[in-house]
Scaffold this motif. Structure first.
Motif, mmCIF file in Angstrom:
data_model
loop_
_atom_site.group_PDB
_atom_site.id
_atom_site.type_symbol
_atom_site.label_atom_id
_atom_site.label_comp_id
_atom_site.label_asym_id
_atom_site.label_seq_id
_atom_site.Cartn_x
_atom_site.Cartn_y
_atom_site.Cartn_z
ATOM 1 N N THR A 150 0.844 -1.195 0.000
ATOM 2 C CA THR A 150 0.000 0.000 0.000
ATOM 3 C C THR A 150 0.879 1.246 0.000
ATOM 4 O OG1 THR A 150 -1.725 -1.155 1.245
ATOM 5 C CG2 THR A 150 -1.829 1.250 1.211
ATOM 6 N N LEU A 151 0.577 2.163 -0.880
ATOM 7 C CA LEU A 151 1.367 3.391 -0.996
ATOM 8 C C LEU A 151 1.206 4.279 0.230
ATOM 9 C CD1 LEU A 151 0.578 4.436 -4.689
ATOM 10 C CD2 LEU A 151 2.580 3.196 -3.856
ATOM 11 N N LEU A 152 2.290 4.967 0.571
ATOM 12 C CA LEU A 152 2.261 6.033 1.569
ATOM 13 C C LEU A 152 2.712 7.325 0.899
ATOM 14 C CD1 LEU A 152 3.833 4.200 4.664
ATOM 15 C CD2 LEU A 152 1.405 4.660 4.229
ATOM 16 N N ASN A 153 2.655 8.413 1.635
ATOM 17 C CA ASN A 153 3.033 9.718 1.109
ATOM 18 C C ASN A 153 4.422 9.681 0.472
ATOM 19 O OD1 ASN A 153 4.422 12.551 1.616
ATOM 20 N ND2 ASN A 153 2.232 12.907 1.499
ATOM 21 N N GLU A 154 4.555 10.345 -0.692
ATOM 22 C CA GLU A 154 5.812 10.305 -1.456
ATOM 23 C C GLU A 154 6.980 10.977 -0.752
ATOM 24 O OE1 GLU A 154 2.878 11.644 -2.419
ATOM 25 O OE2 GLU A 154 2.726 11.669 -4.606
ATOM 26 N N LEU A 155 6.712 11.756 0.292
ATOM 27 C CA LEU A 155 7.785 12.431 1.024
ATOM 28 C C LEU A 155 8.417 11.534 2.080
ATOM 29 C CD1 LEU A 155 6.192 15.979 1.534
ATOM 30 C CD2 LEU A 155 7.800 15.233 -0.240
ATOM 31 N N GLY A 156 7.919 10.323 2.225
ATOM 32 C CA GLY A 156 8.477 9.412 3.202
ATOM 33 C C GLY A 156 8.108 9.763 4.629
ATOM 34 N N THR A 157 6.977 10.441 4.802
ATOM 35 C CA THR A 157 6.547 10.849 6.141
ATOM 36 C C THR A 157 5.802 9.745 6.872
ATOM 37 O OG1 THR A 157 4.455 11.725 5.276
ATOM 38 C CG2 THR A 157 6.341 13.242 5.390
ATOM 39 N N GLY A 158 5.389 8.709 6.147
ATOM 40 C CA GLY A 158 4.608 7.647 6.755
ATOM 41 C C GLY A 158 3.119 7.922 6.763
ATOM 42 N N LYS A 159 2.716 9.099 6.292
ATOM 43 C CA LYS A 159 1.291 9.418 6.239
ATOM 44 C C LYS A 159 0.640 8.679 5.067
ATOM 45 C CE LYS A 159 1.813 14.069 8.205
ATOM 46 N NZ LYS A 159 1.575 15.521 7.967
ATOM 47 N N ARG A 160 -0.670 8.588 5.099
ATOM 48 C CA ARG A 160 -1.373 7.871 4.043
ATOM 49 C C ARG A 160 -1.211 8.605 2.712
ATOM 50 N NH1 ARG A 160 -6.490 9.589 2.453
ATOM 51 N NH2 ARG A 160 -7.335 11.388 3.584
ATOM 52 N N TYR A 161 -1.309 7.844 1.656
ATOM 53 C CA TYR A 161 -1.143 8.411 0.321
ATOM 54 C C TYR A 161 -2.421 9.096 -0.119
ATOM 55 C CZ TYR A 161 -0.438 8.766 -4.707
ATOM 56 O OH TYR A 161 -0.330 9.244 -5.980
ATOM 57 N N ARG A 162 -2.262 10.264 -0.698
ATOM 58 C CA ARG A 162 -3.378 10.988 -1.308
ATOM 59 C C ARG A 162 -2.936 11.468 -2.681
ATOM 60 N NH1 ARG A 162 -5.564 15.595 2.522
ATOM 61 N NH2 ARG A 162 -3.361 16.169 2.512
ATOM 62 N N VAL A 163 -3.827 11.360 -3.655
ATOM 63 C CA VAL A 163 -3.486 11.786 -5.006
ATOM 64 C C VAL A 163 -3.109 13.261 -4.975
ATOM 65 C CG1 VAL A 163 -4.324 12.066 -7.365
ATOM 66 C CG2 VAL A 163 -5.022 10.074 -6.017
ATOM 67 N N PRO A 164 -1.892 13.623 -5.384
ATOM 68 C CA PRO A 164 -1.418 15.012 -5.228
ATOM 69 C C PRO A 164 -2.270 16.032 -5.973
ATOM 70 C CG PRO A 164 0.060 13.745 -6.635
ATOM 71 C CD PRO A 164 -0.873 12.763 -6.007
ATOM 72 N N GLY A 165 -2.779 15.688 -7.131
ATOM 73 C CA GLY A 165 -3.594 16.640 -7.872
ATOM 74 C C GLY A 165 -4.850 17.027 -7.137
ATOM 75 N N GLU A 166 -5.492 16.054 -6.514
ATOM 76 C CA GLU A 166 -6.713 16.334 -5.758
ATOM 77 C C GLU A 166 -6.407 17.206 -4.551
ATOM 78 O OE1 GLU A 166 -8.439 12.618 -4.763
ATOM 79 O OE2 GLU A 166 -8.814 12.016 -6.849
ATOM 80 N N VAL A 167 -5.316 16.897 -3.862
ATOM 81 C CA VAL A 167 -4.925 17.673 -2.681
ATOM 82 C C VAL A 167 -4.618 19.117 -3.073
ATOM 83 C CG1 VAL A 167 -3.217 17.915 -0.837
ATOM 84 C CG2 VAL A 167 -4.027 15.639 -1.511
ATOM 85 N N PHE A 168 -3.825 19.288 -4.119
ATOM 86 C CA PHE A 168 -3.411 20.623 -4.538
ATOM 87 C C PHE A 168 -4.606 21.452 -4.993
ATOM 88 C CE2 PHE A 168 -1.809 23.678 -7.659
ATOM 89 C CZ PHE A 168 -0.757 24.251 -6.959
ATOM 90 N N ASN A 169 -5.454 20.883 -5.835
ATOM 91 C CA ASN A 169 -6.592 21.632 -6.366
ATOM 92 C C ASN A 169 -7.612 21.965 -5.282
ATOM 93 O OD1 ASN A 169 -5.520 21.571 -8.975
ATOM 94 N ND2 ASN A 169 -6.493 19.610 -9.447
#
Length: 236
Positions: free
Chosen positions: A68-87
């Motif tokens: 299961t993917l986690l945040n791309e920054l290696g923070t251990g937080k759950r993954y969220r599609v970056p485009g949705e978060v940014f917009n």
């Protein structure tokens, strides 16, 4: 890096997880001996990603592990599609500077389907991503440039990695390099810097990276019905 990028590509939809055997990933990345050494390399990569908080791994009896993917920054937080978060944040009036961690670039599917992910080395892949990021907000044909200091600060890539990666991209036809003068005053010492143009349309062609010897090898061309070798003529 290649394994994680491929997981980001295949697990883009919720719940952002994949459960493929290691040999499948090794085949996708064109690793030698996909059922043996290639699979072990993939498992080592997944273990590293788990240890560094890029993924979680859950064992499944009789089935491949579920990753299961986690945040791309290696923070251990759950993954969220970056485009949705940014917009979403931008529509709420958030300051753009505060959204720096959610900015993103899209890698075209042809990077995988045309074989570039499997063909390019890690250095070539890294520099392709760097140039893709640098091109954001610019014209497709705009020349890209960054100083070694900026490259090191922003991307933490060594000079050797940058040089090898850019040379590989040039041989593959994904990048064109040109030398441009830096000084604009005729009385200044004339200095030059390399600028690069990224050719995204080349991703639709079948991936291939000619080696240096192949590029330097003279071509045989037909002249007046005879096959002759022109001295100094080499492949583009």
């Amino acid at each position: 890096m290649k394994t994680y990028l491929s997981m980001l590509w295949l697990a883009a939809a919720p719940p952002h997880d994949v459960a493929y055997p290691a040999r499948a990933w090794a085949t996708l990345l064109d690793l030698p001996d996909p059922s043996g050494k290639g699979a072990r390399r993939v498992n080592d990569a997944i273990s590293w990603l788990e240890e560094n908080n890029f993924v979680t791994v859950a064992a499944q009896a009789g089935l491949p592990n579920r990753v299961t993917l986690l945040n791309e920054l290696g923070t251990g937080k759950r993954y969220r599609v970056p485009g949705e978060v940014f917009n979403k944040a931008r529509t709420k009036g958030a300051d753009l500077a505060s959204l720096a961690g959610d900015r993103y670039v899209q890698v075209p599917p042809t990077f995988w389907t045309s074989g570039w992910m499997a063909t390019l080395s890690a250095a070539g892949t890294a520099m392709f991503l760097v140039l893709l990021a640098e091109q954001v907000g610019k014209r497709d044909d705009q020349e890209l440039w960054f100083s070694p200091e900026v490259a090191n600060l922003r991307y933490s890539l060594s000079h050797d990695t940058r040089s090898a990666g850019l040379q590989e991209l040039r041989r593959a036809g994904l990048v064109t390099a040109k030398r441009r003068p830096v000084a604009s005053d005729v009385f200044d010492v004339q200095r030059f810097r390399n600028v690069y143009i990224l050719h995204m349309d080349a991703l639709t062609t079948t991936a291939a990276v000619p080696d240096k010897d192949e590029l330097a090898r003279p071509r045989k061309v037909a002249l007046r019905g005879k096959s002759k070798k022109l001295k100094g003529l080499s492949a583009p």
